[in-house]
Motif scaffolding. Structure first.
Motif, PDB file in Angstrom:
ATOM      1  N   MET A   1       0.866 -37.995 -17.988  1.00  0.00           N
ATOM      2  CA  MET A   1       0.913 -37.443 -16.655  1.00  0.00           C
ATOM      3  C   MET A   1       2.339 -36.995 -16.342  1.00  0.00           C
ATOM      4  N   GLU A   2       2.443 -35.834 -15.768  1.00  0.00           N
ATOM      5  CA  GLU A   2       3.753 -35.319 -15.367  1.00  0.00           C
ATOM      6  C   GLU A   2       3.918 -35.505 -13.865  1.00  0.00           C
ATOM      7  N   LYS A   3       5.171 -35.692 -13.443  1.00  0.00           N
ATOM      8  CA  LYS A   3       5.477 -35.882 -12.031  1.00  0.00           C
ATOM      9  C   LYS A   3       6.778 -35.181 -11.690  1.00  0.00           C
ATOM     10  N   THR A   4       6.853 -34.709 -10.473  1.00  0.00           N
ATOM     11  CA  THR A   4       8.119 -34.212  -9.932  1.00  0.00           C
ATOM     12  C   THR A   4       8.341 -34.877  -8.584  1.00  0.00           C
ATOM     13  N   LEU A   5       9.587 -34.987  -8.202  1.00  0.00           N
ATOM     14  CA  LEU A   5       9.946 -35.531  -6.906  1.00  0.00           C
ATOM     15  C   LEU A   5      10.974 -34.595  -6.287  1.00  0.00           C
ATOM     16  N   ASN A   6      10.670 -34.122  -5.088  1.00  0.00           N
ATOM     17  CA  ASN A   6      11.567 -33.203  -4.396  1.00  0.00           C
ATOM     18  C   ASN A   6      11.851 -33.698  -2.986  1.00  0.00           C
ATOM     19  N   ARG A   7      13.065 -33.468  -2.545  1.00  0.00           N
ATOM     20  CA  ARG A   7      13.450 -33.751  -1.166  1.00  0.00           C
ATOM     21  C   ARG A   7      13.164 -32.484  -0.375  1.00  0.00           C
ATOM     22  N   ILE A   8      12.488 -32.638   0.751  1.00  0.00           N
ATOM     23  CA  ILE A   8      12.183 -31.476   1.586  1.00  0.00           C
ATOM     24  C   ILE A   8      12.635 -31.743   3.013  1.00  0.00           C
ATOM     25  N   HIS A   9      13.003 -30.679   3.682  1.00  0.00           N
ATOM     26  CA  HIS A   9      13.381 -30.708   5.098  1.00  0.00           C
ATOM     27  C   HIS A   9      12.436 -29.736   5.799  1.00  0.00           C
ATOM     28  N   PRO A  10      11.393 -30.241   6.433  1.00  0.00           N
ATOM     29  CA  PRO A  10      10.399 -29.343   7.034  1.00  0.00           C
ATOM     30  C   PRO A  10      10.970 -28.529   8.190  1.00  0.00           C
ATOM     31  N   VAL A  11      10.502 -27.294   8.313  1.00  0.00           N
ATOM     32  CA  VAL A  11      10.957 -26.440   9.411  1.00  0.00           C
ATOM     33  C   VAL A  11      10.489 -26.997  10.747  1.00  0.00           C
ATOM     34  N   SER A  12       9.438 -27.812  10.730  1.00  0.00           N
ATOM     35  CA  SER A  12       8.944 -28.419  11.957  1.00  0.00           C
ATOM     36  C   SER A  12       9.875 -29.510  12.484  1.00  0.00           C
ATOM     37  N   ASP A  13      10.760 -30.039  11.610  1.00  0.00           N
ATOM     38  CA  ASP A  13      11.731 -31.067  11.998  1.00  0.00           C
ATOM     39  C   ASP A  13      12.886 -31.016  10.998  1.00  0.00           C
ATOM     40  N   PRO A  14      13.790 -30.024  11.111  1.00  0.00           N
ATOM     41  CA  PRO A  14      14.828 -29.797  10.105  1.00  0.00           C
ATOM     42  C   PRO A  14      15.787 -30.966   9.886  1.00  0.00           C
ATOM     43  N   GLU A  15      15.905 -31.863  10.860  1.00  0.00           N
ATOM     44  CA  GLU A  15      16.799 -33.010  10.704  1.00  0.00           C
ATOM     45  C   GLU A  15      16.167 -34.123   9.869  1.00  0.00           C
ATOM     46  N   ALA A  16      14.860 -34.068   9.699  1.00  0.00           N
ATOM     47  CA  ALA A  16      14.149 -35.100   8.952  1.00  0.00           C
ATOM     48  C   ALA A  16      14.217 -34.825   7.456  1.00  0.00           C
ATOM     49  N   THR A  17      14.158 -35.883   6.685  1.00  0.00           N
ATOM     50  CA  THR A  17      14.102 -35.771   5.228  1.00  0.00           C
ATOM     51  C   THR A  17      12.831 -36.440   4.742  1.00  0.00           C
ATOM     52  N   TYR A  18      12.079 -35.721   3.943  1.00  0.00           N
ATOM     53  CA  TYR A  18      10.869 -36.247   3.321  1.00  0.00           C
ATOM     54  C   TYR A  18      11.019 -36.115   1.813  1.00  0.00           C
ATOM     55  N   PHE A  19      10.269 -36.932   1.116  1.00  0.00           N
ATOM     56  CA  PHE A  19      10.212 -36.843  -0.334  1.00  0.00           C
ATOM     57  C   PHE A  19       8.780 -36.549  -0.724  1.00  0.00           C
ATOM     58  N   LEU A  20       8.608 -35.533  -1.556  1.00  0.00           N
ATOM     59  CA  LEU A  20       7.290 -35.101  -1.997  1.00  0.00           C
ATOM     60  C   LEU A  20       7.185 -35.299  -3.495  1.00  0.00           C
ATOM     61  N   GLN A  21       6.242 -36.136  -3.902  1.00  0.00           N
ATOM     62  CA  GLN A  21       5.965 -36.331  -5.334  1.00  0.00           C
ATOM     63  C   GLN A  21       4.642 -35.654  -5.660  1.00  0.00           C
ATOM     64  N   VAL A  22       4.647 -34.850  -6.699  1.00  0.00           N
ATOM     65  CA  VAL A  22       3.447 -34.179  -7.177  1.00  0.00           C
ATOM     66  C   VAL A  22       3.193 -34.674  -8.592  1.00  0.00           C
ATOM     67  N   SER A  23       1.957 -35.071  -8.877  1.00  0.00           N
ATOM     68  CA  SER A  23       1.613 -35.532 -10.225  1.00  0.00           C
ATOM     69  C   SER A  23       0.360 -34.803 -10.705  1.00  0.00           C
ATOM     70  N   TRP A  24       0.368 -34.450 -11.991  1.00  0.00           N
ATOM     71  CA  TRP A  24      -0.741 -33.698 -12.570  1.00  0.00           C
ATOM     72  C   TRP A  24      -0.879 -34.042 -14.045  1.00  0.00           C
ATOM     73  N   GLU A  25      -2.076 -33.758 -14.588  1.00  0.00           N
ATOM     74  CA  GLU A  25      -2.354 -34.049 -15.991  1.00  0.00           C
ATOM     75  C   GLU A  25      -2.001 -32.864 -16.895  1.00  0.00           C
ATOM     76  N   LYS A  26      -2.794 -31.794 -16.831  1.00  0.00           N
ATOM     77  CA  LYS A  26      -2.589 -30.649 -17.730  1.00  0.00           C
ATOM     78  C   LYS A  26      -1.744 -29.576 -17.067  1.00  0.00           C
ATOM     79  N   ASP A  27      -2.200 -29.098 -15.931  1.00  0.00           N
ATOM     80  CA  ASP A  27      -1.454 -28.144 -15.120  1.00  0.00           C
ATOM     81  C   ASP A  27      -1.976 -28.249 -13.695  1.00  0.00           C
ATOM     82  N   LEU A  28      -1.298 -27.638 -12.778  1.00  0.00           N
ATOM     83  CA  LEU A  28      -1.702 -27.746 -11.370  1.00  0.00           C
ATOM     84  C   LEU A  28      -3.099 -27.200 -11.127  1.00  0.00           C
ATOM     85  N   GLY A  29      -3.527 -26.261 -11.947  1.00  0.00           N
ATOM     86  CA  GLY A  29      -4.834 -25.647 -11.781  1.00  0.00           C
ATOM     87  C   GLY A  29      -5.997 -26.594 -11.995  1.00  0.00           C
ATOM     88  N   THR A  30      -5.760 -27.723 -12.657  1.00  0.00           N
ATOM     89  CA  THR A  30      -6.827 -28.703 -12.872  1.00  0.00           C
ATOM     90  C   THR A  30      -6.818 -29.779 -11.799  1.00  0.00           C
TER      91      THR A  30
END
Length: 89
Positions: A1-30
């Motif tokens: 399984m592959e994973k990425t972790l990114n820090r995001i600052h949403p336009v709805s609350d630019p002062e806030a910091t969120y972390f988004l982890q995405v995990s997938w097996e073969k590719d995002l399409g599956t």
């Protein structure tokens, strides 16, 4: 399984910091899993292959192009920095 972790600052609350982890097996399409956290709370969800096909059809977009846009928005941060905005609601 592959994973990425990114820090995001949403336009709805630019002062806030969120972390988004995405995990997938073969590719995002599956399908993929998401974990979003503000370091106090965490939310999880999954996107199925059928969900991706349905969203691409709803947007009248070629499925492969839709998956590529997902990859750019959710995973490839360097090449797409500043091109995608996130809204947390």
């Amino acid at each position: 399984m592959e994973k990425t972790l990114n820090r995001i600052h949403p336009v709805s609350d630019p002062e806030a910091t969120y972390f988004l982890q995405v995990s997938w097996e073969k590719d995002l399409g599956t399908g993929f899993g998401l974990l979003l956290s503000d370091c106090q709370y965490a939310w999880t969800g999954t996107v199925s292959e059928a969900d991706i096909s349905r969203e691409a059809a709803d947007m009248e977009m070629d499925r492969e192009k839709y998956v590529e846009e997902l990859r750019k928005a959710l995973i490839a941060r360097e090449e797409s920095a500043g091109k995608y905005n996130f809204v947390i609601s």
